[in-house]
Design a protein around this motif. Structure first.
Motif, mmCIF file in Angstrom:
data_model
loop_
_atom_site.group_PDB
_atom_site.id
_atom_site.type_symbol
_atom_site.label_atom_id
_atom_site.label_comp_id
_atom_site.label_asym_id
_atom_site.label_seq_id
_atom_site.Cartn_x
_atom_site.Cartn_y
_atom_site.Cartn_z
ATOM 1 N N THR A 73 35.800 53.314 33.011
ATOM 2 C CA THR A 73 34.591 52.932 32.293
ATOM 3 C C THR A 73 34.334 51.455 32.521
ATOM 4 O OG1 THR A 73 35.093 54.530 30.551
ATOM 5 C CG2 THR A 73 33.466 52.871 30.038
ATOM 6 N N ALA A 74 33.077 51.124 32.761
ATOM 7 C CA ALA A 74 32.686 49.720 32.873
ATOM 8 C C ALA A 74 31.898 49.337 31.629
ATOM 9 C CB ALA A 74 31.824 49.508 34.117
ATOM 10 N N THR A 75 32.101 48.114 31.189
ATOM 11 C CA THR A 75 31.303 47.568 30.099
ATOM 12 C C THR A 75 30.812 46.197 30.532
ATOM 13 O OG1 THR A 75 33.273 46.651 29.032
ATOM 14 C CG2 THR A 75 32.509 48.793 28.247
ATOM 15 N N VAL A 76 29.624 45.847 30.089
ATOM 16 C CA VAL A 76 29.086 44.519 30.348
ATOM 17 C C VAL A 76 28.714 43.906 29.012
ATOM 18 C CG1 VAL A 76 28.322 44.960 32.701
ATOM 19 C CG2 VAL A 76 26.780 45.451 30.831
ATOM 20 N N GLY A 77 29.062 42.648 28.868
ATOM 21 C CA GLY A 77 28.781 41.940 27.627
ATOM 22 C C GLY A 77 28.332 40.535 27.928
ATOM 23 N N GLY A 79 28.304 37.423 29.362
ATOM 24 C CA GLY A 79 28.937 36.662 30.420
ATOM 25 C C GLY A 79 30.145 37.291 31.078
ATOM 26 N N GLN A 80 30.360 38.591 30.876
ATOM 27 C CA GLN A 80 31.510 39.218 31.524
ATOM 28 C C GLN A 80 31.301 40.714 31.701
ATOM 29 O OE1 GLN A 80 34.761 38.337 28.871
ATOM 30 N NE2 GLN A 80 34.675 40.348 27.934
ATOM 31 N N ALA A 81 32.040 41.241 32.656
ATOM 32 C CA ALA A 81 32.093 42.685 32.873
ATOM 33 C C ALA A 81 33.562 43.081 32.857
ATOM 34 C CB ALA A 81 31.467 43.059 34.211
ATOM 35 N N THR A 82 33.825 44.301 32.382
ATOM 36 C CA THR A 82 35.199 44.799 32.318
ATOM 37 C C THR A 82 35.233 46.222 32.841
ATOM 38 O OG1 THR A 82 35.716 43.428 30.397
ATOM 39 C CG2 THR A 82 37.155 45.323 30.781
ATOM 40 N N VAL A 83 36.225 46.521 33.655
ATOM 41 C CA VAL A 83 36.502 47.897 34.065
ATOM 42 C C VAL A 83 37.821 48.281 33.419
ATOM 43 C CG1 VAL A 83 37.103 49.428 35.985
ATOM 44 C CG2 VAL A 83 35.239 47.775 36.238
ATOM 45 N N THR A 84 37.807 49.404 32.706
ATOM 46 C CA THR A 84 39.006 49.904 32.040
ATOM 47 C C THR A 84 39.356 51.256 32.628
ATOM 48 O OG1 THR A 84 38.404 48.752 30.014
ATOM 49 C CG2 THR A 84 40.024 50.524 29.811
ATOM 50 N N MET A 85 40.601 51.373 33.086
ATOM 51 C CA MET A 85 41.110 52.620 33.628
ATOM 52 C C MET A 85 42.052 53.244 32.613
ATOM 53 S SD MET A 85 39.785 52.800 36.687
ATOM 54 C CE MET A 85 40.778 54.064 37.451
ATOM 55 N N ASP A 91 45.575 48.494 33.055
ATOM 56 C CA ASP A 91 44.395 49.323 32.853
ATOM 57 C C ASP A 91 43.086 48.604 32.626
ATOM 58 O OD1 ASP A 91 44.760 50.234 29.338
ATOM 59 O OD2 ASP A 91 45.040 48.342 30.348
ATOM 60 N N SER A 92 43.060 47.292 32.509
ATOM 61 C CA SER A 92 41.810 46.621 32.204
ATOM 62 C C SER A 92 41.662 45.363 33.049
ATOM 63 C CB SER A 92 41.780 46.264 30.714
ATOM 64 O OG SER A 92 40.516 45.772 30.355
ATOM 65 N N TYR A 93 40.504 45.236 33.681
ATOM 66 C CA TYR A 93 40.207 44.097 34.537
ATOM 67 C C TYR A 93 38.883 43.499 34.090
ATOM 68 C CZ TYR A 93 43.869 46.182 37.245
ATOM 69 O OH TYR A 93 45.069 46.712 37.635
ATOM 70 N N THR A 94 38.856 42.206 33.824
ATOM 71 C CA THR A 94 37.652 41.545 33.327
ATOM 72 C C THR A 94 37.236 40.443 34.282
ATOM 73 O OG1 THR A 94 38.212 42.029 31.035
ATOM 74 C CG2 THR A 94 36.668 40.232 31.404
ATOM 75 N N ALA A 95 35.939 40.397 34.549
ATOM 76 C CA ALA A 95 35.346 39.332 35.356
ATOM 77 C C ALA A 95 34.593 38.403 34.416
ATOM 78 C CB ALA A 95 34.411 39.914 36.406
ATOM 79 N N PRO A 96 35.226 37.293 34.024
ATOM 80 C CA PRO A 96 34.528 36.342 33.157
ATOM 81 C C PRO A 96 33.538 35.522 33.969
ATOM 82 C CG PRO A 96 36.696 35.508 33.688
ATOM 83 C CD PRO A 96 36.574 36.858 34.335
ATOM 84 N N GLY A 97 32.600 34.921 33.303
ATOM 85 C CA GLY A 97 31.652 34.050 33.985
ATOM 86 C C GLY A 97 30.643 34.779 34.841
ATOM 87 N N ALA A 98 30.405 36.050 34.549
ATOM 88 C CA ALA A 98 29.421 36.814 35.316
ATOM 89 C C ALA A 98 28.017 36.301 35.000
ATOM 90 C CB ALA A 98 29.521 38.302 34.988
ATOM 91 N N ALA A 99 27.187 36.200 36.020
ATOM 92 C CA ALA A 99 25.816 35.719 35.859
ATOM 93 C C ALA A 99 24.950 36.775 35.180
ATOM 94 C CB ALA A 99 25.230 35.350 37.213
ATOM 95 N N TRP A 143 32.216 53.717 42.634
ATOM 96 C CA TRP A 143 31.307 53.517 41.507
ATOM 97 C C TRP A 143 32.032 53.742 40.188
ATOM 98 C CZ3 TRP A 143 26.626 51.548 41.068
ATOM 99 C CH2 TRP A 143 25.900 51.786 39.899
ATOM 100 N N VAL A 144 31.763 52.877 39.209
ATOM 101 C CA VAL A 144 32.259 53.052 37.853
ATOM 102 C C VAL A 144 31.062 53.003 36.926
ATOM 103 C CG1 VAL A 144 33.745 52.136 36.019
ATOM 104 C CG2 VAL A 144 34.504 52.021 38.397
ATOM 105 N N ALA A 145 30.891 54.060 36.144
ATOM 106 C CA ALA A 145 29.743 54.164 35.238
ATOM 107 C C ALA A 145 29.950 53.327 33.983
ATOM 108 C CB ALA A 145 29.519 55.621 34.853
ATOM 109 N N LEU A 146 28.848 52.833 33.446
ATOM 110 C CA LEU A 146 28.914 52.130 32.170
ATOM 111 C C LEU A 146 29.232 53.131 31.067
ATOM 112 C CD1 LEU A 146 25.912 49.618 32.160
ATOM 113 C CD2 LEU A 146 28.312 49.169 32.647
#
Length: 149
Positions: A73-77, A79-85, A91-99, A143-146
């Motif tokens: 599952t992907a979540t966007v909030g 300034g960041q996006a996270t993929v959780t497996m 199980d969780s990867y976060t990209a901080p500072g997303a535009a 692809w990872v769905a929101l």
């Protein structure tokens, strides 16, 4: 107990044979270590398991809801996006500072392309390095769905 740090970065890419632009998050799951396995000829190779076990792959890129990774599952909030497996040990990867543009695109598309590579540092990505890693199989993606997570 040893711990590994990871790094992730959001970007917007165009893919050959795919119209438009796509939100993508690239992750390196372990900056300090690379998992190795022996191949059939006894040579050491970088192992991208368990990511390949859940459907991430090199070569043809599957994009859209029909190609979504099961158990991801992907979540966007803000300034960041996270993929959780739900099936991986890390199980969780976060990209901080997303535009804002990257996050908006992921929301509009209902997901994002998630790429995993031990060969790249996501904070220092170049188009050339991404292209070479994708062609060589050192970057796998799907692809990872929101979700609502």
């Amino acid at each position: 107990m040893p711990t590994l740090s990871n790094a992730s970065q959001m970007l917007v890419l165009s893919f050959p044979g795919r119209p438009g632009q796509w939100a993508m998050m690239v992750a390196n799951p372990a900056l300090e270590a690379i998992p190795l396995v022996r191949d059939d000829q006894g040579r050491w190779q970088v192992s991208l398991r368990p990511f390949t076990d859940v459907g991430l792959k090199s070569g043809t890129l599957d994009i859209g809801p029909a190609a979504a990774v099961n158990g991801a599952t992907a979540t966007v909030g803000r300034g960041q996006a996270t993929v959780t497996m739900s099936v991986l040990p890390f199980d969780s990867y976060t990209a901080p500072g997303a535009a804002t543009a990257e996050l908006k695109l992921a929301r509009e598309q209902g997901g994002l392309v998630w790429g995993v590579s031990y060969a790249l540092h996501p904070e220092n990505l170049t188009d050339e390095a991404m292209g070479a890693a994708m062609k060589s199989g050192r970057l796998i993606a799907r692809w990872v769905a929101l979700g609502s997570g």
